[in-house]
Motif scaffolding. Structure first.
Motif, PDB file in Angstrom:
ATOM      1  N   ASP A 138       0.869  -1.044   0.112  1.00  9.03           N
ATOM      2  CA  ASP A 138       0.205   0.194  -0.116  1.00  9.03           C
ATOM      3  C   ASP A 138       1.012   0.942  -0.274  1.00  9.03           C
ATOM      4  OD1 ASP A 138      -2.369  -1.517  -0.092  1.00  9.03           O
ATOM      5  OD2 ASP A 138      -2.815  -1.202   2.445  1.00  9.03           O
ATOM      6  N   ARG A 139       0.141   2.470  -0.900  1.00  9.38           N
ATOM      7  CA  ARG A 139       0.756   3.441  -1.041  1.00  9.38           C
ATOM      8  C   ARG A 139       1.083   4.519   0.771  1.00  9.38           C
ATOM      9  NH1 ARG A 139      -0.032   5.985  -7.080  1.00  9.38           N
ATOM     10  NH2 ARG A 139       1.052   3.614  -7.992  1.00  9.38           N
ATOM     11  N   GLN A 140      -0.124   4.641   1.616  1.00  9.00           N
ATOM     12  CA  GLN A 140      -0.604   4.912   2.639  1.00  9.00           C
ATOM     13  C   GLN A 140      -0.655   4.368   3.730  1.00  9.00           C
ATOM     14  OE1 GLN A 140      -2.498   7.655   1.056  1.00  9.00           O
ATOM     15  NE2 GLN A 140      -1.104   9.532   0.841  1.00  9.00           N
ATOM     16  N   ILE A 141       0.053   4.515   4.766  1.00 10.50           N
ATOM     17  CA  ILE A 141      -0.885   4.338   6.505  1.00 10.50           C
ATOM     18  C   ILE A 141      -2.269   4.658   6.559  1.00 10.50           C
ATOM     19  CG2 ILE A 141      -0.520   4.080   8.685  1.00 10.50           C
ATOM     20  CD1 ILE A 141       2.374   4.534   8.889  1.00 10.50           C
ATOM     21  N   ASP A 142      -3.728   3.982   6.606  1.00  8.60           N
ATOM     22  CA  ASP A 142      -4.648   4.929   5.942  1.00  8.60           C
ATOM     23  C   ASP A 142      -5.310   3.855   7.864  1.00  8.60           C
ATOM     24  OD1 ASP A 142      -6.023   1.139   6.070  1.00  8.60           O
ATOM     25  OD2 ASP A 142      -5.561   1.527   3.847  1.00  8.60           O
ATOM     26  N   THR A 143      -6.822   3.900   8.082  1.00 11.61           N
ATOM     27  CA  THR A 143      -7.146   3.992   9.064  1.00 11.61           C
ATOM     28  C   THR A 143      -7.095   2.134   9.255  1.00 11.61           C
ATOM     29  OG1 THR A 143      -9.598   3.816   8.672  1.00 11.61           O
ATOM     30  CG2 THR A 143      -8.250   5.799   9.204  1.00 11.61           C
ATOM     31  N   ALA A 144      -7.062   2.057   8.505  1.00 12.46           N
ATOM     32  CA  ALA A 144      -7.254   0.059   8.316  1.00 12.46           C
ATOM     33  C   ALA A 144      -6.234  -0.849   9.297  1.00 12.46           C
ATOM     34  CB  ALA A 144      -7.763  -0.603   7.188  1.00 12.46           C
ATOM     35  N   HIS A 145      -4.806   0.427   8.466  1.00  7.98           N
ATOM     36  CA  HIS A 145      -3.883  -0.468   9.411  1.00  7.98           C
ATOM     37  C   HIS A 145      -3.815   0.077  10.743  1.00  7.98           C
ATOM     38  CE1 HIS A 145      -2.015   0.155   4.603  1.00  7.98           C
ATOM     39  NE2 HIS A 145      -2.165  -1.148   4.752  1.00  7.98           N
ATOM     40  N   LEU A 146      -3.940   1.252  10.445  1.00  2.46           N
ATOM     41  CA  LEU A 146      -4.219   1.567  12.346  1.00  2.46           C
ATOM     42  C   LEU A 146      -4.861   0.491  13.239  1.00  2.46           C
ATOM     43  CD1 LEU A 146      -3.372   5.113  11.964  1.00  2.46           C
ATOM     44  CD2 LEU A 146      -2.020   3.821  12.700  1.00  2.46           C
ATOM     45  N   LEU A 147      -5.729  -0.114  12.677  1.00  2.00           N
ATOM     46  CA  LEU A 147      -7.119  -1.241  13.437  1.00  2.00           C
ATOM     47  C   LEU A 147      -6.430  -1.809  13.579  1.00  2.00           C
ATOM     48  CD1 LEU A 147      -9.222  -0.917  14.527  1.00  2.00           C
ATOM     49  CD2 LEU A 147     -10.339  -1.385  12.234  1.00  2.00           C
ATOM     50  N   HIS A 148      -5.824  -2.597  12.757  1.00  2.00           N
ATOM     51  CA  HIS A 148      -5.071  -4.174  12.526  1.00  2.00           C
ATOM     52  C   HIS A 148      -4.160  -4.095  13.242  1.00  2.00           C
ATOM     53  CE1 HIS A 148      -3.976  -7.832  10.297  1.00  2.00           C
ATOM     54  NE2 HIS A 148      -4.548  -7.583  11.763  1.00  2.00           N
ATOM     55  N   SER A 149      -3.329  -3.443  13.625  1.00  3.34           N
ATOM     56  CA  SER A 149      -1.638  -3.109  14.843  1.00  3.34           C
ATOM     57  C   SER A 149      -2.106  -2.908  16.173  1.00  3.34           C
ATOM     58  CB  SER A 149      -0.899  -1.785  13.738  1.00  3.34           C
ATOM     59  OG  SER A 149       0.446  -2.189  14.605  1.00  3.34           O
ATOM     60  N   LEU A 150      -3.579  -1.696  16.001  1.00  2.00           N
ATOM     61  CA  LEU A 150      -4.464  -1.426  17.055  1.00  2.00           C
ATOM     62  C   LEU A 150      -4.465  -3.040  18.111  1.00  2.00           C
ATOM     63  CD1 LEU A 150      -4.668   0.396  19.796  1.00  2.00           C
ATOM     64  CD2 LEU A 150      -6.739   1.251  18.822  1.00  2.00           C
ATOM     65  N   LEU A 151      -5.137  -3.529  17.496  1.00  2.00           N
ATOM     66  CA  LEU A 151      -5.802  -4.470  18.240  1.00  2.00           C
ATOM     67  C   LEU A 151      -5.353  -5.587  18.232  1.00  2.00           C
ATOM     68  CD1 LEU A 151      -9.064  -5.051  15.872  1.00  2.00           C
ATOM     69  CD2 LEU A 151      -9.007  -4.223  18.200  1.00  2.00           C
ATOM     70  N   GLU A 152      -3.845  -5.895  17.392  1.00  2.00           N
ATOM     71  CA  GLU A 152      -3.406  -7.201  18.195  1.00  2.00           C
ATOM     72  C   GLU A 152      -2.171  -6.703  18.932  1.00  2.00           C
ATOM     73  OE1 GLU A 152      -0.576  -7.137  14.244  1.00  2.00           O
ATOM     74  OE2 GLU A 152      -1.605  -9.020  13.290  1.00  2.00           O
ATOM     75  N   SER A 153      -2.023  -5.373  19.605  1.00  2.00           N
ATOM     76  CA  SER A 153      -1.327  -4.517  20.575  1.00  2.00           C
ATOM     77  C   SER A 153      -1.540  -4.291  21.823  1.00  2.00           C
ATOM     78  CB  SER A 153      -0.059  -4.076  19.894  1.00  2.00           C
ATOM     79  OG  SER A 153      -0.653  -2.623  19.039  1.00  2.00           O
ATOM     80  N   ASP A 154      -2.811  -3.881  21.569  1.00  2.00           N
ATOM     81  CA  ASP A 154      -3.182  -3.069  22.722  1.00  2.00           C
ATOM     82  C   ASP A 154      -4.742  -4.000  23.665  1.00  2.00           C
ATOM     83  OD1 ASP A 154      -5.349  -1.356  23.922  1.00  2.00           O
ATOM     84  OD2 ASP A 154      -4.054   0.086  23.571  1.00  2.00           O
ATOM     85  N   PRO A 155      -4.136  -4.907  24.737  1.00  2.00           N
ATOM     86  CA  PRO A 155      -5.717  -5.714  25.027  1.00  2.00           C
ATOM     87  C   PRO A 155      -7.446  -4.340  25.087  1.00  2.00           C
ATOM     88  CG  PRO A 155      -3.968  -6.296  26.032  1.00  2.00           C
ATOM     89  CD  PRO A 155      -3.063  -5.065  25.380  1.00  2.00           C
ATOM     90  N   GLU A 156      -6.735  -3.926  25.908  1.00  2.00           N
ATOM     91  CA  GLU A 156      -7.814  -2.437  26.037  1.00  2.00           C
ATOM     92  C   GLU A 156      -8.852  -1.931  25.212  1.00  2.00           C
ATOM     93  OE1 GLU A 156      -8.929   1.482  28.609  1.00  2.00           O
ATOM     94  OE2 GLU A 156      -6.332   1.454  27.743  1.00  2.00           O
ATOM     95  N   ALA A 157      -8.438  -1.551  23.810  1.00  2.00           N
ATOM     96  CA  ALA A 157      -8.862  -1.148  22.685  1.00  2.00           C
ATOM     97  C   ALA A 157      -9.680  -3.005  22.466  1.00  2.00           C
ATOM     98  CB  ALA A 157      -7.805  -0.942  21.451  1.00  2.00           C
TER      99      ALA A 157
END
Length: 190
Positions: free
Chosen positions: A44-63
Motif C-alpha cells: 500500500d502507498r500509505q498507512i490508512d485507518t485499517a492499518h492502524l486498526l489492525h496494528s492496534l488490535l494486535e497490540s492493545d488489549p484495552e482497545a
C-alpha cells in the motif's frame, strides 16, 4: 502495475517523527510502527485507518476489549488480514480521504508523510484526546480517532465484520465519561 514502494531507512525518512511524538507515548509509537510495516508489506502507498486498526488490535488489549469479544475480534482480524488478498486490493489504487474531515496541510503531528489524509487527521485527533485526559495518548484514543469518520476504511472493515462502529464509539465515550468522573472524584477527595 504500480511502481514498488521505495525502501527508506528511518534516517532517510526523518525517523518517522509521528512515531516519536511524545504526546503519543511508546505504546502508540509501536502501533504506528506496526501499521507502517503492514502498509509496506501489503504494497500500500500509505498507512490508512485499517492499518492502524489492525496494528492496534494486535497490540492493545484495552482497545480490543472495547471492540468486542473473542468471536467478534477473530472475525474482524480475519477481515483485516484479507485486505491484502481480497477486497482491500481496490484500496491500493485510491487514497483514503472522505472529504468530511478537512485535510491538514501542516499537521501538528509532524512527519505524517506516508499517512492517508484521513489517517493523518486522525493522528491529530489522538493528540487532542490525550490532551483532554492529561497524558500521553492511549490505544483507546487512537481507536476513537480512526472511527470518527464514517468513510474511514477502519469503519468499513468493522461493518463487514458485523461490528457497529457507533456502538464502539459509544463504549469509548462511556469510558471517557467514567474516567473524567473518577478524576473529579479523586480531586474532591483530596
Amino acid at each position: 502495475m504500480r511502481p514498488p514502494l521505495p525502501r527508506q531507512s528511518a534516517h532517510d525518512h526523518g525517523t518517522h517523527r509521528a512515531e516519536n511524538d511524545a504526546r503519543l507515548g511508546d505504546e502508540l509509537a509501536s502501533v504506528i510502527g506496526g501499521a507502517r510495516r503492514r502498509a509496506v508489506r501489503d504494497g500500500d502507498r500509505q498507512i490508512d485507518t485499517a492499518h492502524l486498526l489492525h496494528s492496534l488490535l494486535e497490540s492493545d488489549p484495552e482497545a480490543r476489549s472495547v471492540v468486542g469479544d473473542g468471536p467478534q475480534i477473530a472475525r474482524l482480524l480475519g477481515y483485516l488480514v484479507q485486505r491484502s488478498i481480497g477486497y482491500g486490493l481496490r484500496w491500493q489504487s485510491g487514497v483514503e480521504d472522505s472529504g468530511a474531515v478537512p485535510v491538514l496541510t501542516d499537521p501538528p503531528v509532524k512527519e505524517t508523510a506516508g499517512f492517508s489524509p484521513l489517517a493523518a487527521t486522525s493522528m491529530e485527533y489522538v493528540c487532542e484526546r490525550a490532551a483532554r485526559h492529561g497524558g500521553p495518548a492511549r490505544g483507546v484514543d487512537l481507536l476513537a480517532a480512526i472511527l470518527v469518520d464514517r468513510q474511514a476504511r477502519a469503519v468499513e472493515v468493522l461493518g463487514r465484520a458485523g461490528i457497529d462502529p457507533r456502538e464502539v464509539l459509544a463504549r469509548l465515550d462511556g469510558r471517557s465519561d467514567r474516567s473524567q468522573e473518577c478524576a473529579r472524584g479523586g480531586d474532591a477527595a483530596q
